[in-house]
Design a protein around this motif. Structure first.
Motif, PDB file in Angstrom:
ATOM      1  N   ARG A 254       0.831  -1.207   0.000  1.00 37.82           N
ATOM      2  CA  ARG A 254       0.000   0.000   0.000  1.00 37.82           C
ATOM      3  C   ARG A 254       0.866   1.256   0.000  1.00 37.82           C
ATOM      4  O   ARG A 254       0.592   2.213  -0.731  1.00 37.82           O
ATOM      5  CB  ARG A 254      -0.929   0.009   1.204  1.00 37.82           C
ATOM      6  CG  ARG A 254      -1.901   1.176   1.171  1.00 37.82           C
ATOM      7  CD  ARG A 254      -2.871   1.127   2.295  1.00 37.82           C
ATOM      8  NE  ARG A 254      -3.745  -0.026   2.133  1.00 37.82           N
ATOM      9  CZ  ARG A 254      -4.655  -0.386   3.010  1.00 37.82           C
ATOM     10  NH1 ARG A 254      -4.827   0.296   4.115  1.00 37.82           N
ATOM     11  NH2 ARG A 254      -5.423  -1.432   2.792  1.00 37.82           N
ATOM     12  N   LEU A 255       1.929   1.253   0.789  1.00 31.86           N
ATOM     13  CA  LEU A 255       2.836   2.397   0.829  1.00 31.86           C
ATOM     14  C   LEU A 255       3.497   2.604  -0.534  1.00 31.86           C
ATOM     15  O   LEU A 255       3.559   3.719  -1.044  1.00 31.86           O
ATOM     16  CB  LEU A 255       3.900   2.192   1.914  1.00 31.86           C
ATOM     17  CG  LEU A 255       4.937   3.298   2.051  1.00 31.86           C
ATOM     18  CD1 LEU A 255       4.259   4.614   2.437  1.00 31.86           C
ATOM     19  CD2 LEU A 255       5.979   2.921   3.095  1.00 31.86           C
ATOM     20  N   HIS A 256       3.963   1.523  -1.129  1.00 27.76           N
ATOM     21  CA  HIS A 256       4.609   1.640  -2.440  1.00 27.76           C
ATOM     22  C   HIS A 256       3.619   2.163  -3.483  1.00 27.76           C
ATOM     23  O   HIS A 256       3.946   3.064  -4.258  1.00 27.76           O
ATOM     24  CB  HIS A 256       5.179   0.284  -2.884  1.00 27.76           C
ATOM     25  CG  HIS A 256       5.885   0.353  -4.197  1.00 27.76           C
ATOM     26  ND1 HIS A 256       7.204   0.725  -4.303  1.00 27.76           N
ATOM     27  CD2 HIS A 256       5.452   0.134  -5.453  1.00 27.76           C
ATOM     28  CE1 HIS A 256       7.549   0.724  -5.574  1.00 27.76           C
ATOM     29  NE2 HIS A 256       6.500   0.364  -6.294  1.00 27.76           N
ATOM     30  N   LEU A 257       2.404   1.595  -3.485  1.00 32.95           N
ATOM     31  CA  LEU A 257       1.406   2.024  -4.475  1.00 32.95           C
ATOM     32  C   LEU A 257       1.008   3.487  -4.304  1.00 32.95           C
ATOM     33  O   LEU A 257       0.659   4.149  -5.278  1.00 32.95           O
ATOM     34  CB  LEU A 257       0.165   1.120  -4.402  1.00 32.95           C
ATOM     35  CG  LEU A 257       0.371  -0.333  -4.844  1.00 32.95           C
ATOM     36  CD1 LEU A 257      -0.916  -1.124  -4.627  1.00 32.95           C
ATOM     37  CD2 LEU A 257       0.830  -0.423  -6.279  1.00 32.95           C
ATOM     38  N   SER A 258       1.095   3.986  -3.089  1.00 31.48           N
ATOM     39  CA  SER A 258       0.744   5.395  -2.865  1.00 31.48           C
ATOM     40  C   SER A 258       1.750   6.338  -3.523  1.00 31.48           C
ATOM     41  O   SER A 258       1.433   7.498  -3.783  1.00 31.48           O
ATOM     42  CB  SER A 258       0.634   5.697  -1.367  1.00 31.48           C
ATOM     43  OG  SER A 258       1.921   5.744  -0.770  1.00 31.48           O
ATOM     44  N   MET A 259       2.942   5.815  -3.817  1.00 36.13           N
ATOM     45  CA  MET A 259       3.990   6.660  -4.398  1.00 36.13           C
ATOM     46  C   MET A 259       4.351   6.306  -5.834  1.00 36.13           C
ATOM     47  O   MET A 259       5.116   7.029  -6.468  1.00 36.13           O
ATOM     48  CB  MET A 259       5.250   6.557  -3.542  1.00 36.13           C
ATOM     49  CG  MET A 259       5.059   7.117  -2.156  1.00 36.13           C
ATOM     50  SD  MET A 259       6.566   7.072  -1.204  1.00 36.13           S
ATOM     51  CE  MET A 259       6.474   5.436  -0.520  1.00 36.13           C
ATOM     52  N   CYS A 260       3.837   5.211  -6.356  1.00 37.30           N
ATOM     53  CA  CYS A 260       4.274   4.746  -7.674  1.00 37.30           C
ATOM     54  C   CYS A 260       3.082   4.534  -8.606  1.00 37.30           C
ATOM     55  O   CYS A 260       2.369   3.541  -8.500  1.00 37.30           O
ATOM     56  CB  CYS A 260       5.074   3.450  -7.527  1.00 37.30           C
ATOM     57  SG  CYS A 260       5.763   2.850  -9.078  1.00 37.30           S
ATOM     58  N   GLY A 261       2.891   5.464  -9.503  1.00 38.15           N
ATOM     59  CA  GLY A 261       1.780   5.387 -10.451  1.00 38.15           C
ATOM     60  C   GLY A 261       1.884   4.197 -11.396  1.00 38.15           C
ATOM     61  O   GLY A 261       0.874   3.594 -11.757  1.00 38.15           O
ATOM     62  N   ALA A 262       3.094   3.849 -11.807  1.00 38.32           N
ATOM     63  CA  ALA A 262       3.268   2.710 -12.714  1.00 38.32           C
ATOM     64  C   ALA A 262       2.818   1.414 -12.037  1.00 38.32           C
ATOM     65  O   ALA A 262       2.155   0.579 -12.658  1.00 38.32           O
ATOM     66  CB  ALA A 262       4.727   2.607 -13.153  1.00 38.32           C
ATOM     67  N   CYS A 263       3.150   1.256 -10.784  1.00 33.15           N
ATOM     68  CA  CYS A 263       2.735   0.058 -10.050  1.00 33.15           C
ATOM     69  C   CYS A 263       1.237   0.075  -9.762  1.00 33.15           C
ATOM     70  O   CYS A 263       0.603  -0.980  -9.751  1.00 33.15           O
ATOM     71  CB  CYS A 263       3.547  -0.112  -8.769  1.00 33.15           C
ATOM     72  SG  CYS A 263       5.214  -0.733  -9.096  1.00 33.15           S
ATOM     73  N   ARG A 264       0.654   1.242  -9.550  1.00 32.66           N
ATOM     74  CA  ARG A 264      -0.800   1.314  -9.370  1.00 32.66           C
ATOM     75  C   ARG A 264      -1.498   0.807 -10.631  1.00 32.66           C
ATOM     76  O   ARG A 264      -2.466   0.049 -10.558  1.00 32.66           O
ATOM     77  CB  ARG A 264      -1.259   2.741  -9.059  1.00 32.66           C
ATOM     78  CG  ARG A 264      -1.075   3.142  -7.628  1.00 32.66           C
ATOM     79  CD  ARG A 264      -1.807   4.420  -7.282  1.00 32.66           C
ATOM     80  NE  ARG A 264      -1.443   5.558  -8.113  1.00 32.66           N
ATOM     81  CZ  ARG A 264      -0.423   6.374  -7.875  1.00 32.66           C
ATOM     82  NH1 ARG A 264       0.357   6.183  -6.820  1.00 32.66           N
ATOM     83  NH2 ARG A 264      -0.178   7.395  -8.675  1.00 32.66           N
ATOM     84  N   GLU A 265      -0.993   1.214 -11.781  1.00 35.88           N
ATOM     85  CA  GLU A 265      -1.569   0.760 -13.054  1.00 35.88           C
ATOM     86  C   GLU A 265      -1.357  -0.746 -13.222  1.00 35.88           C
ATOM     87  O   GLU A 265      -2.257  -1.467 -13.655  1.00 35.88           O
ATOM     88  CB  GLU A 265      -0.951   1.516 -14.226  1.00 35.88           C
ATOM     89  CG  GLU A 265      -1.486   1.106 -15.577  1.00 35.88           C
ATOM     90  CD  GLU A 265      -2.979   1.346 -15.771  1.00 35.88           C
ATOM     91  OE1 GLU A 265      -3.558   0.697 -16.669  1.00 35.88           O
ATOM     92  OE2 GLU A 265      -3.579   2.163 -15.044  1.00 35.88           O
TER      93      GLU A 265
END
Length: 67
Positions: free
Chosen positions: A28-39
């Protein structure tokens, strides 16, 4: 901070089993900062849902000649 490679591994893993509290928190922390990983996470979820919808049960509905 978690690298994208580890985040991708966790995204894939969460499609097969519940993540631990620590795994969920880290992802969750990583996804909050990384748009590529959110996609990427969105696409993993979409593919998993499509696979469930059109998986082996769907194929069993057809007779031997494919109809």
């Amino acid at each position: 901070m978690m690298m994208c490679k580890e985040a991708t591994r966790l995204m894939s893993l969460k499609q097969d089993r519940p993540l631990t509290f620590q795994e969920r928190l880290s992802l969750r922390l990583h996804l909050s900062m990384c748009g590529a990983c959110r996609e990427c996470d969105r696409q993993f979820t979409l593919l998993h849902e499509a696979g469930r919808r059109f998986g082996p049960e769907h194929d069993a509905d057809h007779d031997d000649d494919g109809h």
